[in-house]
Enzyme design. Structure first.
Site, short mmCIF file in Angstrom:
data_model
loop_
_atom_site.label_atom_id
_atom_site.label_comp_id
_atom_site.label_asym_id
_atom_site.label_seq_id
_atom_site.Cartn_x
_atom_site.Cartn_y
_atom_site.Cartn_z
N ASP A 115 31.68 41.52 37.16
CA ASP A 115 32.57 42.66 36.94
C ASP A 115 31.95 43.89 37.60
OD1 ASP A 115 34.70 44.24 36.02
OD2 ASP A 115 34.71 43.28 34.05
N GLY A 123 30.63 43.40 41.12
CA GLY A 123 31.56 43.36 42.23
C GLY A 123 32.98 43.35 41.73
N PHE A 181 36.81 41.46 41.83
CA PHE A 181 37.49 40.19 42.15
C PHE A 181 38.56 40.38 43.22
CE2 PHE A 181 39.18 41.55 37.88
CZ PHE A 181 40.41 42.05 38.31
N HIS A 233 47.40 38.92 33.08
CA HIS A 233 48.58 39.55 32.44
C HIS A 233 48.74 41.01 32.86
CE1 HIS A 233 46.70 41.49 28.54
NE2 HIS A 233 45.99 41.76 29.60
#
Length: 354
Positions: free
Chosen positions: A218, A244, A246, A264
């Site tokens: 993350d 980092g 995604f 979501h």
């Protein structure tokens, strides 16, 4: 999950019966005034009132001095909440915790203090107040109200970002036993928690399976508390912490990739580059584990309707049914293998390469 569905159906029926017994205007007004309770809870959560009551009842004058609050205003808020069954009024101007108020404590093992702060936050209320425009325009409120996205806002307002990340940690603690029971995580050897924040979910999984190793991935601000969380769970030596985004890439070499409360928050279009970054790390044996709410097919079941609206006004994302998640997976090179349900709102959507 027949029993789970039955319990949810009973709860829904009881709520519906209560509303049908009252005159319709009264029921509508009661539903519409729910935000009063939201802000009252948010105020006592931000002030840390429950922490001040951990050792027993206290009078409002003492509470006000300890929380830097106006005495009369704090009294009126606590009086309203106590009348609603949250807190216990033990004297004319004295209050104590009860079972419903206990989770407002910061040190409670099932604390939801930061989640209540987040729900009642100014930024969240502002985007909800713009719901009508979201419905008419079909675009999320947050970019319209703030000129950017939520993560940009948190970078500029780190205190609010801290409440958000602590809220995610609270929610992971709450349903950890149900998640562990719903899926056999022991089949894996190395799990990556993509967008895993402080690592609460990964810590719980690794603590339950001593042979497992993990990667926590993350942004730096999100993982700031990870060493403490992983250390407290006794799994720090088995976790590689990688910072980092995604949107850029994901660490290779894992046989399962977790994404909790990530998909979501994305539209199908926004999810495409994220899933594109995941695919190169996959082999035919690798599994994608998406942990989100499950929208039931048809009109029955436990529908996460208002959380779905939170996604709609915030990022434009959505909660998905099994069919919708299968379609999203298929459009991006994955196949939905199964959906593992929990007694709570979270489901585990298990995918593999198509």
């Amino acid at each position: 999950m027949v029993l789970v569905d039955a319990v949810r159906a009973v709860g829904s029926a009881l709520n519906g019966t209560s509303r049908r017994l009252a005159p319709p205007p009264a029921s509508l007004l009661d539903a519409a005034s729910g935000f009063w309770r939201t802000h009252a809870l948010g105020a006592v959560a931000r002030l840390g009132v429950a922490d001040q009551l951990a050792d027993g009842p206290r009078d409002v004058a003492t509470l006000a001095a300890a929380t830097a609050a106006d005495e009369d205003s704090l009294f009126r808020v606590l009086r309203a909440l106590a009348a609603d069954g949250i807190f216990r009024r033990t004297g004319p101007r004295t209050f104590a915790l009860n079972a419903l108020a206990e989770p407002l404590r910061s040190d409670h093992p099932r604390s939801v203090r930061h989640t209540l702060i987040q729900i009642s936050s100014g930024w969240n209320q502002r985007i909800w107040s713009d719901l009508t425009a979201t419905v008419t325009e079909g675009r999320p409120a947050f970019p319209r109200q703030y000129g950017g996205f939520l993560w940009d806002y948190f970078a500029e307002h780190p205190e609010e970002g801290e409440h958000f990340h602590r809220s995610m940690r609270e929610l992971s603690r709450l349903d950890m036993p149900q998640i562990l029971a719903a899926h056999d995580f022991g089949r894996y050897e190395r799990i990556a928690d993509v967008g895993g924040g402080s690592g609460q979910l990964l810590a719980g999984i690794l603590a339950a399976h001593p042979h497992l190793r993990g990667v926590l991935y993350d942004l730096p601000a999100a993982t700031a508390d990870a060493p403490a969380v992983l250390g407290a769970a006794g799994v720090a030596e088995r976790v590689e912490l990688v910072n980092g985004s995604f949107y850029d890439h994901v660490p290779p070499g894992c046989d399962a990739y977790l994404m909790r409360n990530i998909v979501h928050g994305l539209t199908d279009e926004q999810a495409r580059p994220v899933l594109d970054r995941l695919r190169p790390a996959f082999t035919p044996r690798t599994r994608l584990l998406v942990l989100d709410c499950l929208v039931p097919e048809g009109s029955g079941g436990n529908h996460p309707g208002f959380l779905d609206l939170q996604m709609m006004v915030g990022s434009g994302g959505r909660e998905r049914s099994a069919a919708e998640m299968a379609a999203l997976f298929a459009a991006n090179g994955f196949h939905l293998v199964e959906v593992r349900r929990t007694p709570g709102p979270t489901a585990i959507f298990v995918g593999r390469l198509a």
